[in-house]
Design an enzyme around this catalytic site. Structure first.
Site, PDB file in Angstrom:
ATOM      1  N   ASP A 193      -6.769   3.171  -8.024  1.00 27.37           N
ATOM      2  CA  ASP A 193      -8.087   3.162  -7.389  1.00 27.37           C
ATOM      3  C   ASP A 193      -8.743   4.516  -7.582  1.00 27.37           C
ATOM      4  O   ASP A 193      -8.648   5.402  -6.730  1.00 27.37           O
ATOM      5  CB  ASP A 193      -7.971   2.807  -5.904  1.00 27.37           C
ATOM      6  CG  ASP A 193      -9.341   2.689  -5.246  1.00 27.37           C
ATOM      7  OD1 ASP A 193     -10.360   2.983  -5.923  1.00 27.37           O
ATOM      8  OD2 ASP A 193      -9.409   2.317  -4.062  1.00 27.37           O
ATOM      9  N   SER A 224       0.856  -1.190   0.000  1.00 29.29           N
ATOM     10  CA  SER A 224       0.000   0.000   0.000  1.00 29.29           C
ATOM     11  C   SER A 224       0.892   1.240   0.000  1.00 29.29           C
ATOM     12  O   SER A 224       2.119   1.149   0.168  1.00 29.29           O
ATOM     13  CB  SER A 224      -0.879   0.001   1.245  1.00 29.29           C
ATOM     14  OG  SER A 224      -0.055   0.157   2.405  1.00 29.29           O
ATOM     15  N   ASP A 256      -0.819  -1.556  -4.178  1.00 25.90           N
ATOM     16  CA  ASP A 256      -2.201  -1.687  -3.713  1.00 25.90           C
ATOM     17  C   ASP A 256      -2.803  -0.288  -3.529  1.00 25.90           C
ATOM     18  O   ASP A 256      -2.175   0.589  -2.935  1.00 25.90           O
ATOM     19  CB  ASP A 256      -2.180  -2.449  -2.374  1.00 25.90           C
ATOM     20  CG  ASP A 256      -3.553  -2.912  -1.931  1.00 25.90           C
ATOM     21  OD1 ASP A 256      -4.466  -3.013  -2.779  1.00 25.90           O
ATOM     22  OD2 ASP A 256      -3.717  -3.199  -0.715  1.00 25.90           O
ATOM     23  N   SER A 280     -10.763  -9.316   1.732  1.00 28.23           N
ATOM     24  CA  SER A 280     -11.144 -10.734   1.700  1.00 28.23           C
ATOM     25  C   SER A 280     -10.469 -11.594   2.755  1.00 28.23           C
ATOM     26  O   SER A 280     -10.358 -12.810   2.593  1.00 28.23           O
ATOM     27  CB  SER A 280     -10.887 -11.295   0.302  1.00 28.23           C
ATOM     28  OG  SER A 280     -11.844 -10.727  -0.580  1.00 28.23           O
ATOM     29  N   SER A 281     -10.052 -10.969   3.834  1.00 28.63           N
ATOM     30  CA  SER A 281      -9.594 -11.784   4.965  1.00 28.63           C
ATOM     31  C   SER A 281     -10.783 -12.531   5.548  1.00 28.63           C
ATOM     32  O   SER A 281     -11.913 -12.043   5.533  1.00 28.63           O
ATOM     33  CB  SER A 281      -8.949 -10.893   6.040  1.00 28.63           C
ATOM     34  OG  SER A 281      -7.592 -10.666   5.714  1.00 28.63           O
ATOM     35  N   HIS A 324     -11.396  -7.390  -2.849  1.00 24.66           N
ATOM     36  CA  HIS A 324     -10.670  -6.732  -1.748  1.00 24.66           C
ATOM     37  C   HIS A 324     -11.337  -7.103  -0.435  1.00 24.66           C
ATOM     38  O   HIS A 324     -12.408  -7.713  -0.416  1.00 24.66           O
ATOM     39  CB  HIS A 324     -10.701  -5.203  -1.935  1.00 24.66           C
ATOM     40  CG  HIS A 324      -9.698  -4.719  -2.926  1.00 24.66           C
ATOM     41  ND1 HIS A 324      -8.611  -3.960  -2.582  1.00 24.66           N
ATOM     42  CD2 HIS A 324      -9.614  -4.916  -4.266  1.00 24.66           C
ATOM     43  CE1 HIS A 324      -7.898  -3.706  -3.675  1.00 24.66           C
ATOM     44  NE2 HIS A 324      -8.489  -4.275  -4.707  1.00 24.66           N
ATOM     45  N   ASP A 340      -4.810  -9.184   3.907  1.00 25.36           N
ATOM     46  CA  ASP A 340      -3.830  -8.517   4.767  1.00 25.36           C
ATOM     47  C   ASP A 340      -4.142  -8.808   6.244  1.00 25.36           C
ATOM     48  O   ASP A 340      -3.306  -9.310   6.989  1.00 25.36           O
ATOM     49  CB  ASP A 340      -3.867  -7.000   4.489  1.00 25.36           C
ATOM     50  CG  ASP A 340      -2.789  -6.238   5.237  1.00 25.36           C
ATOM     51  OD1 ASP A 340      -2.000  -6.864   5.975  1.00 25.36           O
ATOM     52  OD2 ASP A 340      -2.714  -4.995   5.099  1.00 25.36           O
ATOM     53  N   HIS A 352     -12.278  -3.337   4.364  1.00 22.56           N
ATOM     54  CA  HIS A 352     -10.939  -3.635   4.876  1.00 22.56           C
ATOM     55  C   HIS A 352     -10.969  -3.819   6.393  1.00 22.56           C
ATOM     56  O   HIS A 352     -11.843  -3.293   7.066  1.00 22.56           O
ATOM     57  CB  HIS A 352      -9.975  -2.491   4.529  1.00 22.56           C
ATOM     58  CG  HIS A 352      -9.685  -2.384   3.065  1.00 22.56           C
ATOM     59  ND1 HIS A 352      -9.721  -1.198   2.378  1.00 22.56           N
ATOM     60  CD2 HIS A 352      -9.345  -3.326   2.156  1.00 22.56           C
ATOM     61  CE1 HIS A 352      -9.405  -1.413   1.102  1.00 22.56           C
ATOM     62  NE2 HIS A 352      -9.190  -2.698   0.937  1.00 22.56           N
ATOM     63  N   GLU A 355     -10.804  -0.102 -10.110  1.00 18.90           N
ATOM     64  CA  GLU A 355     -11.905  -0.448  -9.193  1.00 18.90           C
ATOM     65  C   GLU A 355     -13.154   0.333  -9.557  1.00 18.90           C
ATOM     66  O   GLU A 355     -13.109   1.537  -9.817  1.00 18.90           O
ATOM     67  CB  GLU A 355     -11.519  -0.149  -7.739  1.00 18.90           C
ATOM     68  CG  GLU A 355     -12.697  -0.378  -6.772  1.00 18.90           C
ATOM     69  CD  GLU A 355     -12.307  -0.432  -5.300  1.00 18.90           C
ATOM     70  OE1 GLU A 355     -11.205  -0.944  -5.010  1.00 18.90           O
ATOM     71  OE2 GLU A 355     -13.090   0.033  -4.459  1.00 18.90           O
TER      72      GLU A 355
HETATM   73  P1  13P Z   1      -8.350  -7.374   4.412  1.00 17.50           P
HETATM   74  O1  13P Z   1      -8.335  -6.219   5.373  1.00 17.50           O
HETATM   75  O2  13P Z   1      -9.645  -8.099   4.449  1.00 17.50           O
HETATM   76  O3  13P Z   1      -7.194  -8.290   4.620  1.00 17.50           O
HETATM   77  O4  13P Z   1      -8.237  -6.756   2.932  1.00 17.50           O
HETATM   78  C1  13P Z   1      -7.004  -6.348   2.390  1.00 17.50           C
HETATM   79  C2  13P Z   1      -7.162  -5.575   1.118  1.00 17.50           C
HETATM   80  O5  13P Z   1      -8.198  -5.537   0.470  1.00 17.50           O
HETATM   81  C3  13P Z   1      -5.971  -4.841   0.660  1.00 17.50           C
HETATM   82  O6  13P Z   1      -6.225  -4.098  -0.506  1.00 17.50           O
HETATM   83  O1  G3H Z   2      -5.799  -1.555   1.739  1.00 21.04           O
HETATM   84  C1  G3H Z   2      -5.629  -2.028   2.846  1.00 21.04           C
HETATM   85  C2  G3H Z   2      -4.480  -2.893   3.153  1.00 21.04           C
HETATM   86  O2  G3H Z   2      -4.829  -3.737   4.222  1.00 21.04           O
HETATM   87  C3  G3H Z   2      -3.239  -2.069   3.463  1.00 21.04           C
HETATM   88  O3  G3H Z   2      -3.402  -1.349   4.634  1.00 21.04           O
HETATM   89  O4  G3H Z   2      -2.936   1.050   4.097  1.00 21.04           O
HETATM   90  O5  G3H Z   2      -2.719   0.156   6.446  1.00 21.04           O
HETATM   91  O6  G3H Z   2      -1.037  -0.452   4.696  1.00 21.04           O
HETATM   92  P1  G3H Z   2      -2.479  -0.072   4.987  1.00 21.04           P
HETATM   93 ZN    ZN Z   3      -8.149  -3.237  -0.728  1.00 19.72          ZN
HETATM   94 NA    NA Z   4      -4.788  -3.819  -5.152  1.00 18.26          NA
END
Ligand code: 13P
Ligand code: G3H
Ligand code: ZN
Ligand code: NA
Length: 337
Positions: A104, A49, A82, A242-243, A240, A285, A206, A141
């Protein structure tokens, strides 16, 4: 070798599997992913990111990724930006060795304010032109990520508050209003921009606090994916947020003193259903963050006398590797490196 996203996702589509895209900020996370990929013979998507790039610095990140492909020359590895918030961010990613970028344009440059269709097409087209000239792939997106359970944006949880009701859900951070992808608009967007992959909004968000119950079709719109795939059978779809936020990772964090309210993520079987309908890239993530944190808490809690960072970073890396292996097998990428 380092390859672009298009190469990996074309192979995934031809062989009907999905590929996890794992976020990284440091060496241990990259090692966890590469060890998991090596053991399962999986192609890899590593993504950073904007926050990750500023935390780790582009030079460190680039060289860590070069080390990864040097150590595992047989594994195809994508280095992906990302949530790029502007063409400028995507250009600086390309200048730093990324082989794939997400523009995005569903949000304005502040990464909070929903953008209109014309803005999204304009910035995405601009990035596609620059990226494709260099062999770099582009993810776009359409629609806005966010939970369908929280219609109103609300203030982020106050950190100072005691952890009382275990069943209470943390409110969504501000700006998390969802807007499901309109399949007709998705079709138009792909024709207008020529993106290599398309992120769609289906009710995921997220972070750990996605759903207050195991999601069904009312709050996780997998049917929207099916409709988009009917209209765009040759477009690689991206999920996205998708945890899966597994119960055992929540329990482990709580067991060793962490504060985490009960919550639900995206069940792996829903992702597998998506993979049957054009989903090729799955962003994960939070699960890895939770696995590392649970492992570190355990060391701190059970052996408070330890202070060598390796004593907790090694278990953290192992715990993340385990999550990566689980996803690589579940998404079907195992055996395809
Ligand atoms: P999670 O927070 O569900 O892991 O999603 C990560 C994500 O979409 C990063 O772009
Ligand atoms: O987009 C979300 C990812 O989990 C990355 O998170 O922006 O805190 O690094 P972050
Ligand atoms: Zn994302
Ligand atoms: Na991405």
């Amino acid at each position: 070798p380092l390859v672009n996203l298009r190469t990996v996702l074309d192979h995934a589509a031809a062989n009907s599997y999905g590929v996890a895209a794992f976020n990284v900020n440091n060496m241990e996370q990259i090692q966890a992913i590469m060890e998991a990929a090596n053991e399962t013979e999986s192609p890899v998507i590593v993504q950073a990111s904007r926050g990750a790039r500023s935390y780790s610095q582009d030079n460190y990140l680039r060289h860590l990724m070069l080390a990864a492909v040097e150590l595992y020359p047989h594994i195809p590895v994508v280095m992906h930006q990302d949530h790029g918030n502007s063409p400028k961010t995507c250009i600086s990613a390309m200048d730093n060795g990324f082989t794939s970028v997400m523009m995005d344009g569903s949000l304005l440059e502040d990464a909070k304010t929903p953008a209109d269709y014309d803005y999204n097409v304009k910035v995405t087209k601009e990035v596609v032109a620059l990226a494709h000239a260099k062999g770099v792939s582009v993810e776009g997106e359409i629609g806005t990520l966010g939970s369908l359970e929280h219609k109103e944006p609300s203030a982020a949880p106050k950190a100072a508050e005691p952890h009382d009701a275990d069943l209470e859900q943390e409110p969504e951070p501000e700006g998390a209003m969802s807007h499901l992808t309109d399949p007709e608009e998705a079709e138009r967007f792909v024709a207008d921009t020529k993106v290599d992959a398309l992120a769609v909004a289906i009710g995921t968000s997220h972070g750990a606090y996605k759903f207050t119950r195991k999601p069904d079709g009312d709050i996780l719109a997998m049917n929207v994916i099916e409709e988009i795939h009917r209209r765009l059978p040759n477009t690689h779809l991206v999920m996205h947020g998708s945890s899966s936020v597994p119960q055992e990772l929540q329990d482990e964090i709580r067991k060793y003193g962490g504060k985490m309210n009960q919550t639900w993520g995206v069940p792996v079987e829903e992702i597998q259903r998506g993979i049957k309908h054009g989903v090729r890239k799955i962003n994960v993530d939070t699960d890895n963050r939770m696995a590392m944190t649970g492992a570190i808490r355990k060391v701190f809690s059970l052996t408070p006398e330890k202070f060598d960072p390796r004593d907790y970073l090694k278990p953290a890396r192992e715990a993340m590797k385990k999550v990566c292996i689980d996803r690589m097998v579940a998404f079907g990428q195992a055996g395809h490196a």
